[in-house]
Scaffold this motif. Structure first.
Motif, short mmCIF file in Angstrom:
data_model
loop_
_atom_site.label_atom_id
_atom_site.label_comp_id
_atom_site.label_asym_id
_atom_site.label_seq_id
_atom_site.Cartn_x
_atom_site.Cartn_y
_atom_site.Cartn_z
N VAL A 44 0.08 11.45 40.36
CA VAL A 44 0.57 10.34 39.54
C VAL A 44 1.41 9.47 40.46
O VAL A 44 2.41 9.93 41.02
N VAL A 45 0.99 8.22 40.64
CA VAL A 45 1.62 7.32 41.61
C VAL A 45 2.42 6.26 40.87
O VAL A 45 1.87 5.49 40.08
N LEU A 46 3.72 6.21 41.13
CA LEU A 46 4.60 5.25 40.46
C LEU A 46 4.71 3.98 41.29
O LEU A 46 4.93 4.04 42.50
N GLY A 47 4.56 2.81 40.65
CA GLY A 47 4.66 1.54 41.36
C GLY A 47 5.05 0.42 40.43
O GLY A 47 4.39 -0.61 40.39
N TRP A 48 6.15 0.60 39.71
CA TRP A 48 6.52 -0.38 38.69
C TRP A 48 7.54 -1.41 39.19
O TRP A 48 7.99 -2.25 38.42
N LYS B 60 6.45 17.92 33.08
CA LYS B 60 6.16 18.75 34.27
C LYS B 60 5.30 18.01 35.29
O LYS B 60 4.52 18.62 36.02
N VAL B 61 5.44 16.69 35.37
CA VAL B 61 4.74 15.89 36.36
C VAL B 61 5.67 15.63 37.54
O VAL B 61 6.83 15.25 37.34
N ILE B 62 5.17 15.84 38.75
CA ILE B 62 5.93 15.52 39.95
C ILE B 62 5.26 14.30 40.59
O ILE B 62 4.27 14.43 41.31
N PRO B 63 5.75 13.10 40.30
CA PRO B 63 5.06 11.90 40.77
C PRO B 63 5.32 11.61 42.24
O PRO B 63 6.24 12.18 42.86
N ILE B 64 4.50 10.73 42.81
CA ILE B 64 4.72 10.21 44.14
C ILE B 64 4.86 8.70 44.04
O ILE B 64 4.67 8.11 42.97
N GLY B 65 5.19 8.05 45.15
CA GLY B 65 5.34 6.60 45.15
C GLY B 65 6.19 6.17 46.32
O GLY B 65 6.83 6.99 46.98
N TYR B 66 6.19 4.87 46.61
CA TYR B 66 6.98 4.32 47.71
C TYR B 66 8.36 4.00 47.15
O TYR B 66 8.57 2.98 46.52
N LYS B 67 9.32 4.88 47.40
CA LYS B 67 10.64 4.80 46.78
C LYS B 67 11.44 3.63 47.32
O LYS B 67 11.46 3.36 48.51
N TYR C 53 18.10 1.75 43.19
CA TYR C 53 18.58 2.51 42.06
C TYR C 53 17.58 3.62 41.74
O TYR C 53 16.48 3.65 42.28
N ASP C 54 17.99 4.53 40.87
CA ASP C 54 17.14 5.67 40.56
C ASP C 54 15.85 5.24 39.86
O ASP C 54 15.81 4.25 39.15
N ALA C 55 14.81 6.01 40.07
CA ALA C 55 13.51 5.79 39.43
C ALA C 55 12.94 4.41 39.79
O ALA C 55 12.32 3.75 38.97
N CYS C 56 13.16 3.98 41.01
CA CYS C 56 12.71 2.67 41.46
C CYS C 56 11.66 2.84 42.56
O CYS C 56 11.93 3.47 43.57
N PHE C 57 10.47 2.28 42.35
CA PHE C 57 9.37 2.41 43.29
C PHE C 57 8.72 1.05 43.49
O PHE C 57 8.50 0.31 42.54
N TYR C 58 8.42 0.74 44.75
CA TYR C 58 7.81 -0.55 45.05
C TYR C 58 6.52 -0.76 44.28
O TYR C 58 5.72 0.17 44.11
N GLU D 284 1.80 3.55 53.08
CA GLU D 284 2.66 4.63 52.58
C GLU D 284 1.95 5.43 51.49
O GLU D 284 1.98 6.67 51.49
N ILE D 285 1.31 4.75 50.55
CA ILE D 285 0.64 5.46 49.46
C ILE D 285 -0.59 6.22 49.96
O ILE D 285 -0.84 7.35 49.53
#
Length: 312
Positions: A152-156, A177-184, A188-193, A209-210
């Motif tokens: 699961v790739v975070l990019g918001w 129980k998801v361990i996501p990935i993403g370009y941090k 601030y917390d929970a922030c991904f490019y 990076e991804i």
């Protein structure tokens, strides 16, 4: 965005989306709950899930302007907007054949300022649940996560207008129980490019990076077309300590030095055979801690945190 070596790579992919509209008292919101990118002439399970901000310029191929409601929506062929093309570049380099895209909000707009206005206006319609992370749509989210066989790739992105939603979505994913990935992003917390930062160099940087994270994901098979196991392993202790203020109400954020101290205490107790991976703190374990350490309560707290991390 320059094509370079990617010239012509978009033709092998087909894009579909679930477009819908919400209408109340004459007001209509056009939305997209989900998009899929499939490599043509392949038939494989869902191999990755991208979580972005909101649907941008992606339209149906027939330029439809009227749609059914959320729960009647079906997949329609759609165009390849710049964000989708960026993900297709990633798919080419990682040999992915089938990915899905969801968003913090289903509200469709390719203009950030317009999107902000839509977010504000949507608050006037409390029955309009335009996020898959809304409690009312939890079943929809869990079904999609169950279908997904890979990362699961975070990019918001990091715009202030979505920070609260981003944090809520992140907590929801971890709770499932998801361990996501993403370009941090470190602001601030929970922030991904986002996949499409403002310039080409940053876009290339995000892509590289991804690609690296997906290829290095230990839970992903390297053969295109084979099912990918769901990433559903216990959270690492360090990661839990970094994020526990997001996971539990009332918890404060730990400083980096405190995180290192907790990790060092745990390793010390393991090394001295005081803690042997017990699943609870019983009277025997507590007595061993009290006898060995003057500040024994901090060591007991360390084990409590470690055991808590196993629930994530």
């Amino acid at each position: 965005m320059p094509n370079g070596k990617y010239e012509g790579i978009f033709h092998p992919f087909e894009v579909t989306g679930k477009f819908y509209q919400y209408e109340e008292n004459g007001k209509v919101f056009i939305c997209r709950s989900e998009a899929r990118i499939n490599r043509k002439q392949t038939n494989v399970p869902l191999q990755a899930l991208f979580v972005l901000t909101n649907p941008g310029r992606c339209e149906t191929s027939n330029k439809s302007t009227s749609f059914s409601d959320l729960y009647s929506a079906t997949y329609q062929v759609a165009n390849h907007d710049p964000t989708i093309q960026q993900l297709q570049r990633v798919m080419n380099e990682t040999r992915l054949n089938h990915v899905a895209i969801i968003n913090l909000s289903d509200l469709k707009s390719g203009n950030l300022q317009v999107f902000k206005g839509m977010l504000k206006e949507s608050k006037n319609y409390p029955e309009f649940h335009h996020s898959i992370f809304a409690p009312e749509r939890r079943n929809e989210l869990t079904k999609l996560l169950d279908e997904n066989r890979g990362p699961v790739v975070l990019g918001w992105g990091q715009d202030p207008s979505i920070r609260k939603r981003a944090k809520q979505a992140y907590v929801e994913l971890v709770d499932l129980k998801v361990i996501p990935i993403g370009y941090k992003h470190g602001v601030y917390d929970a922030c991904f490019y986002h996949p499409l930062p403002p310039n080409h160099d940053l876009q290339r940087e995000w892509r590289n990076e991804i690609i690296s994270q997906i290829n290095n994901d230990s839970n992903r098979t390297t053969k295109a077309g084979e099912p990918l196991p769901v990433k559903n392993t216990p959270m690492e202790f360090r990661e839990y300590l970094q994020q526990k203020h997001l996971l539990k109400a009332g918890e404060r954020k730990l400083k980096d030095i405190s995180i290192e101290q907790y990790i060092n205490r745990l390793e010390n107790m393991r090394r001295e055979k005081i803690y042997n991976e017990e699943k609870q703190i019983d009277s025997l374990l507590e007595r061993k801690i009290q006898e060995r350490y003057q500040d024994w309560k901090t060591y007991r707290k360390t084990i409590e945190h470690y055991l808590s991390s196993k629930n994530y």
